[in-house]
Design an enzyme around this catalytic site. Structure first.
Site, PDB file in Angstrom:
ATOM      1  N   HIS A 126      19.201  43.157  80.654  1.00 61.39           N
ATOM      2  CA  HIS A 126      19.790  43.189  79.204  1.00 61.39           C
ATOM      3  C   HIS A 126      19.097  42.108  78.552  1.00 61.39           C
ATOM      4  O   HIS A 126      19.425  41.408  77.557  1.00 61.39           O
ATOM      5  CB  HIS A 126      21.230  42.677  79.390  1.00 61.39           C
ATOM      6  CG  HIS A 126      22.048  43.850  80.141  1.00 61.39           C
ATOM      7  ND1 HIS A 126      22.240  43.904  81.591  1.00 61.39           N
ATOM      8  CD2 HIS A 126      22.947  44.692  79.607  1.00 61.39           C
ATOM      9  CE1 HIS A 126      23.028  44.749  81.637  1.00 61.39           C
ATOM     10  NE2 HIS A 126      23.360  45.460  80.619  1.00 61.39           N
ATOM     11  N   GLU A 148      18.238  58.817  77.117  1.00 56.51           N
ATOM     12  CA  GLU A 148      17.326  58.177  76.443  1.00 56.51           C
ATOM     13  C   GLU A 148      16.167  59.101  75.893  1.00 56.51           C
ATOM     14  O   GLU A 148      15.567  59.392  74.711  1.00 56.51           O
ATOM     15  CB  GLU A 148      16.653  56.949  76.872  1.00 56.51           C
ATOM     16  CG  GLU A 148      17.629  55.669  76.801  1.00 56.51           C
ATOM     17  CD  GLU A 148      18.701  55.756  77.720  1.00 56.51           C
ATOM     18  OE1 GLU A 148      18.575  56.570  78.952  1.00 56.51           O
ATOM     19  OE2 GLU A 148      19.543  55.033  77.628  1.00 56.51           O
TER      20      GLU A 148
END
Lengths: 358, 479
Positions: free
Chosen positions: A163, A93
């Site tokens: 999540h 990322e």
């Protein structure tokens, strides 16, 4: 009021089984142009397609975007625009965002995807220390305004710690960034195009829960919705409710129930969290005298705290009751306990009543 | 042999139970093999058993068996396209070995270091380098001297309290100037913070350097950052940020843009030995290799990250060996040898642009100065070590010797240059000191492209506060 209620009843189904979904009580005229009925990930896909079509220097990249993405938002793009403009990145990322900053700094539109908002933190340094300050520190010689970070966020029913997160508050504390969160497919397409074209780095959080479940008519043409403009979705007189993203549909249900008890609610979609539209919220609270903010993220230090403090400063004497916040608990996002953690319709309804009866 | 087969048979059964997919694979391979036994030669009993063992071991385990027959089988398998499908892993074919050998943690010999000039400024016999014209060489040398002089005087200015902070490039003048000289002005520079020489080469004036250090209204950065955080759009030099290595993945994105636009240009980005420990270094090299980005990564391995020596920074043979780990072509050069740096960077540039690839250059050098004006490096390293590098290993002196040896420079040129540079720098500082600061409004602009309502409000409130309490605020900032 009766018209508003009728509209709410028609549009405010939560869409658990893919029903007709919309939280808009007052449709702005231009969006009434009919389009196909699509879900959220298709609307996002349309926006990305238009962005790539209209700007030859636009790029879409991130983990797994080539095959269509884990949520299918990028389906068909590489086939249409080629592997040089739509491509997978390595699993990193900080690399994705750093790369995006460099690409944007050269005048391109860098549309980066972070696969889940839960994984955005390795890029925090690049976002806070670099992207947010790129223009300012260079004296406006350079900027990375072409950077847009898209990321699915929020509860999905079974996501657990990693999540389900809503990390918007971290970024709302960073001058130089913009944070935008759509509530529906229609809104998402317009806001995403606006974010991509906005000359500032924007983080666009997409409510993953709504990817398939939210379905509405979305015009097929190219359109944008303004950033930093909140929208009053439902007009009311007794209490103002402010929220964003998936939470709005829950709040809408609470408003319907509150109506049965004779409480008239004004519901506002903030849409852009920074810079946020204080004026619209303030005007509403001046009318109603009461404010309730609701978000999934944990209550302490959540963005509701900023809204509450700002409105308290501006509307103290007008307020009939303390600002209420109905938010997630101060815990990591749990799996089995998700229904307990979440700011549910009834929690909101209870808070509406408590605020009105203060 | 029989005992071994039995044992492996048990292993196979165990594996079949527990590895469903691989078990199926085993079956299909066996089936295939049996159907196509005619393709295998020569077949005798022991060979067939060996092949069965190989199947049962899922081809994932190194099988110690009769070398001649199995090696034969393996060799045949390796060259037979169809039968080898199982022996290919994602990423390509690998040759198997029955010898379990670990790759050593360090090479037998350290990677060699490319050098052109010896310590006396003479070209080393047999060395190849890019020849320079007199004008060009003198220009390079003058810039190195100017950089050295600028560093001395600005450092002193900080000591005198005239500027708040400064970072010298003592000992790294060759890296600064020679690398810049090997590039064109279209090549985009993403610096760390010890590369002002690149700006100097491109024409950033002494006045501009001074303006930034004083944060006055002549500063491109509008007085927002600490001294030495230079940036110049005109000269293709991205603004310095204090964060370490964050520029590296950005350099890859910028290079990708140049590639997409088919520009005859590359990106060059600088970092120190310490910066290579950051995650952004890893991210950048990996991305650069995968994307085929035309970017030159230059590591100024000067031995120190503030007080941390390289022995506490990494255990690899410096930085150059890391390149291959990412699929990046790399070279180690003597960073104090201007001609070596120049030649390497020029070659790297050609490779990067024509082959669409990143290049890693490790320039070995020594940080002669302190980390910054906030540091006293005598606290953590011996003074005579510093002096040795300052005097005996000075890159400026070394290059001067070469330029003089060519008959292009004299003592008079030297003293004239040094005194002229000194005068100009002192003058620039005097001027910069008197220039007013940027206006208060520059506190609020450029956060976004337009001023948002919250900042408009904050500016209004601040100005009211200033009216009430002017004594709290520096008078040099115009309202």
């Amino acid at each position: 009021m009766a018209t508003c209620l009728k509209r709410l009843r028609r549009f405010a189904s939560i869409g658990r089984k893919g029903q007709e979904y919309s939280t808009t009580c007052d449709e702005p005229p231009k969006l009434q142009k009919s389009g196909k009925t699509v879900n959220l990930f298709t609307a996002i896909n349309q926006a990305l397609r238009i962005a790539l079509e209209t700007d030859p220097r636009a790029y879409v990249f991130g983990e797994d975007v080539s095959f269509g993405g884990v949520f299918r938002c990028t389906t068909g793009l590489v086939e249409q625009f080629g592997r040089n403009r739509v491509f997978n990145t390595p699993l990193c990322e900080q690399g994705i965002v750093g790369f995006g900053i460099g690409l944007a700094a050269m005048g391109n539109r860098a549309i980066a995807e972070i696969q889940f908002a839960d994984y955005i933190y390795p890029a925090f340094d690049q976002l806070v220390n670099e992207a947010a300050k790129f223009r300012y520190r260079s004296g406006n010689q350079f900027n990375c305004g072409g950077l847009t970070i898209r990321s699915p966020y929020g509860a999905v029913g079974h996501g657990g710690h990693y999540h389900s997160q809503s990390p918007e508050a971290f970024f709302c504390h960073v001058p130089g960034l913009k944070v935008v969160i759509p509530r529906s497919p229609n809104q998402a397409k317009g806001l995403l195009l606006a974010s991509i074209r906005d000359p500032n780095p924007v983080i666009f959080f997409e409510p993953k829960w709504l990817y398939r479940l939210a379905v509405e008519e979305v015009p097929e043409h190219d359109y944008m919705l303004p950033l930093s403009q909140a929208e009053v979705i439902c007009h009311g007189n007794d209490i103002t409710l402010v929220g964003w993203g998936a939470q709005l549909s829950i709040m809408e249900q609470a408003c319907i129930d509150a109506e049965k008890d004779g409480i008239s609610c004004e519901l506002i979609d903030l849409k852009t969290l920074i810079p946020w539209d204080k004026e619209t919220v303030e005007a509403s609270v001046r009318k109603t005298g009461r404010l309730l903010v609701s978000h999934e993220a944990p209550v302490t230090g959540g963005f509701g705290a900023e809204i509450s403090a700002s409105i308290a400063e501006r509307c103290f004497l007008r307020l009939e009751a303390p600002v209420a916040r109905v938010c997630g608990l101060d815990t990591p996002f749990p799996l089995v306990f998700e229904p307990f953690f979440m700011p549910t319709k009834n929690k909101i309804l209870d808070a509406i009543k408590a605020t009105v009866n203060y | 042999m029989a005992v071994w087969f039995t044992r492996s048979g048990n292993v196979a059964r165990h594996l079949k139970r527990n590895m469903g997919f691989l078990g199926k694979l085993n079956h299909s391979f066996l089936g295939f093999h049996q159907r196509n036994s005619s393709l295998v030669s020569p077949i005798d009993e022991s060979y067939r058993n060996a092949v069965v063992v190989l199947n049962n071991a899922m081809a994932l385990f190194s099988v110690r068996c009769s070398e001649s027959t199995l090696a034969e089988a393996q060799r045949d398998s390796r060259y037979d396209e169809h039968e080898n499908q199982i022996l290919d892993f994602p990423g390509g074919q690998v040759t198997f070995t029955s010898e379990m050998r670990f790759i050593s943690e360090s090479p037998e010999k350290r990677t060699k270091c490319y050098q052109v000039l010896d310590d006396n400024g003479r070209p080393i016999l047999g060395t190849s380098f890019q020849p320079l014209s007199k004008e060009f060489a003198v220009r390079m040398y003058s810039n190195m001297v100017t950089l050295q002089t600028m560093d001395t005087i600005f450092y002193e200015a900080q000591r005198q309290g005239r500027i708040s902070f400064y970072v010298t490039s003592n000992g790294e003048e060759a890296i600064n100037i020679a690398s810049a000289a090997a590039l064109t002005f279209d090549d985009v520079v993403l610096p760390q913070y010890r590369e002002p020489g690149v700006l100097l080469w491109r024409g950033f004036t002494l006045q501009e350097f001074a303006n930034q250090c004083f944060g006055n209204k002549g500063d491109n950065g509008k007085g927002r950052q600490m001294p030495i955080h230079y940036g110049s759009k005109k000269l293709n030099y991205f603004t310095v940020s204090s964060t370490i290595a964050t520029q590296l993945p950005q350099a890859v994105g910028a290079a990708y843009s140049l590639k997409m636009d088919s520009k005859d240009a590359c990106v060059i980005t600088y970092f120190g030995d310490g910066g290579t420990s950051e995650g952004d270094f890893h991210a950048a090299l990996n991305f650069a290799a995968v994307m085929g980005a035309p970017v030159i990564f230059i590591c100024r391995n000067n031995g120190w990250a503030i007080s941390t020596p390289t022995s506490e920074q990494f255990r690899s043979d410096g930085i150059v060996v890391r390149g291959q780990a990412y699929g990046v072509r790399s070279i180690r050069v003597d960073g104090n040898d201007a001609l070596a740096v120049y030649t390497a960077v020029q070659t790297a540039r050609e490779m990067a642009i024509s082959e669409h690839r990143p290049i890693l250059i490790e320039a070995l050098t020594y940080r002669v100065g302190h980390h910054s004006t906030s540091d006293d490096s005598t606290k953590y390293r011996p003074v005579d070590e510093i002096e040795h590098w300052r005097m005996a290993r000075d890159p400026v002196t070394r290059f001067r010797k070469w330029v003089e040896w060519n008959g292009w420079w004299s003592d008079e040129d030297e003293s004239e240059l040094r005194s002229s540079a000194r005068k100009q720098i002192l003058h620039a500082i005097q001027v910069a000191e008197k220039v007013e600061k940027p206006p208060l409004s520059d506190l609020f602009t450029d956060v976004y492209d337009h001023l948002p309502s919250n900042l408009l409000e904050q500016e209004r409130l601040l100005r009211e506060t200033i009216k009430r309490h002017p004594q709290d605020y520096p008078p040099e900032v115009p309202m």
